[in-house]
Enzyme design. Sequence first.
Site, short mmCIF file in Angstrom:
data_model
loop_
_atom_site.label_atom_id
_atom_site.label_comp_id
_atom_site.label_asym_id
_atom_site.label_seq_id
_atom_site.Cartn_x
_atom_site.Cartn_y
_atom_site.Cartn_z
N LYS A 1 0.83 -1.21 0.00
CA LYS A 1 0.00 0.00 0.00
C LYS A 1 0.86 1.26 0.00
O LYS A 1 0.58 2.20 -0.73
CB LYS A 1 -0.93 0.03 1.24
CG LYS A 1 -1.85 -1.17 1.36
CD LYS A 1 -2.86 -0.99 2.48
CE LYS A 1 -2.25 -0.85 3.86
NZ LYS A 1 -1.57 -2.06 4.37
N ARG B 1 -8.83 1.42 10.00
CA ARG B 1 -8.49 0.03 10.28
C ARG B 1 -9.55 -0.65 11.13
O ARG B 1 -9.42 -1.84 11.43
CB ARG B 1 -7.16 -0.03 11.02
CG ARG B 1 -5.95 -0.45 10.18
CD ARG B 1 -4.74 -0.26 11.04
NE ARG B 1 -3.59 -1.01 10.73
CZ ARG B 1 -2.51 -0.51 10.12
NH1 ARG B 1 -2.52 0.70 9.66
NH2 ARG B 1 -1.44 -1.25 9.98
N ARG C 1 11.71 -5.90 4.35
CA ARG C 1 11.43 -4.46 4.20
C ARG C 1 12.38 -3.63 5.05
O ARG C 1 12.64 -3.95 6.19
CB ARG C 1 9.98 -4.20 4.62
CG ARG C 1 9.60 -2.74 4.54
CD ARG C 1 8.13 -2.56 4.53
NE ARG C 1 7.54 -2.65 5.86
CZ ARG C 1 6.27 -2.36 6.10
NH1 ARG C 1 5.47 -2.01 5.12
NH2 ARG C 1 5.79 -2.45 7.32
N ARG D 1 12.01 -1.93 10.55
CA ARG D 1 11.07 -1.51 11.59
C ARG D 1 10.98 -2.59 12.66
O ARG D 1 10.95 -3.78 12.34
CB ARG D 1 9.68 -1.32 10.96
CG ARG D 1 9.46 0.07 10.45
CD ARG D 1 8.21 0.17 9.64
NE ARG D 1 7.01 -0.35 10.28
CZ ARG D 1 5.80 -0.31 9.74
NH1 ARG D 1 5.63 0.24 8.56
NH2 ARG D 1 4.76 -0.80 10.37
N ARG E 1 0.38 -8.85 13.85
CA ARG E 1 -0.26 -7.81 13.03
C ARG E 1 -1.23 -8.43 12.03
O ARG E 1 -2.29 -7.88 11.75
CB ARG E 1 0.80 -6.97 12.32
CG ARG E 1 1.50 -6.02 13.28
CD ARG E 1 2.80 -5.50 12.72
NE ARG E 1 2.61 -4.61 11.59
CZ ARG E 1 3.55 -4.37 10.67
NH1 ARG E 1 4.71 -4.97 10.74
NH2 ARG E 1 3.30 -3.55 9.69
P1 AMP Z 1 1.53 0.61 9.43
O1 AMP Z 1 2.73 1.47 9.20
O2 AMP Z 1 0.32 1.08 8.68
O3 AMP Z 1 1.81 -0.84 9.24
O4 AMP Z 1 1.15 0.80 10.99
C1 AMP Z 1 2.06 0.46 12.01
C2 AMP Z 1 1.34 0.36 13.32
O5 AMP Z 1 0.76 1.62 13.66
C3 AMP Z 1 0.17 -0.64 13.35
O6 AMP Z 1 0.60 -1.97 13.58
C4 AMP Z 1 -0.65 -0.07 14.50
O7 AMP Z 1 -0.05 -0.38 15.75
C5 AMP Z 1 -0.50 1.43 14.30
N1 AMP Z 1 -1.56 1.98 13.41
C6 AMP Z 1 -1.40 2.51 12.17
N2 AMP Z 1 -2.58 2.90 11.66
C7 AMP Z 1 -3.52 2.60 12.59
C8 AMP Z 1 -4.93 2.74 12.64
N3 AMP Z 1 -5.63 3.26 11.61
N4 AMP Z 1 -5.56 2.32 13.76
C9 AMP Z 1 -4.88 1.79 14.81
N5 AMP Z 1 -3.55 1.62 14.82
C10 AMP Z 1 -2.87 2.02 13.72
#
Ligand code: AMP
Length: 225
Positions: free
Chosen positions: A13, A88, A127, A160, A171
């Site tokens: 994404k 989410r 990644r 990360r 996740r």
């Molecule tokens: P991402 O970079 O999108 O994979 O997000 C990394 C982490 O940030 C996720 O595993 C969640 O802990 C938190 N996070 C990101 N976006 C959201 C969201 N919309 N709602 C809740 N937690 C989020």
Amino acid sequence: MRIVFLGPPGAGKGTQAETVSRVEKIPHISSGNLLREAIETGTDTGAKARSYIEKGLLVPDQVVVGIIKDRILKTDCKNGFVLDGFPRTLLQAKILDEMLRTLGKCVDLVFYFVVSEDAVVERLSGRVMCSICGANYHVKFVPPRKKDICDKCNGKLHQRADDKPETVLERLKVYREQTAGLVEYYRNNKILKEISSDLKIEVISKNIADIINNELKKQKKTKVG
Ligand code: AMP
């Protein structure tokens, strides 16, 4: 054009959102990047989010919604945005709809990235991310020109913490339990477009661009008609 990118972590994404942002000249808003920035800069939001992110859990709705609302209200979002990683949960999706409704807008398109869990684990384990600008690379599929150095800003690349295998599995579980249901929500709203994530990056970008262009044409016709 207001676009949402939906799909499991590691579906590509972020990479595709960067392209759409560049082509359509609308900001790429990644909730994950916003939360990580908040942690880096030591804000209250960052302090609230940190432990959830480290465990691979979702940050509570009210924390994420606050940060996204502030971002969407900035002037550079007046012609649209690509949301990556938000919403989410169903509550987040409903709050987003309501917020846009009060602005006289709506989500125009939702791209649902379809990918197998095995592919996700392979992608996330390779990644790496820029510690300065947040750009994503993959050691095998999207390598930087210079090892460990960001092509865009020369920042240092790192893995990360939440891309470690055990957190990735958590996740994915969280995605299945709390986010996957949004597919039905947006399908019912008739704005969902499925995108296969198993294709080459350029092919996926082309598929997305075609759908956006069709939608833009449709919107133009409705305005004229
Ligand atoms: P991402 O970079 O999108 O994979 O997000 C990394 C982490 O940030 C996720 O595993 C969640 O802990 C938190 N996070 C990101 N976006 C959201 C969201 N919309 N709602 C809740 N937690 C989020």
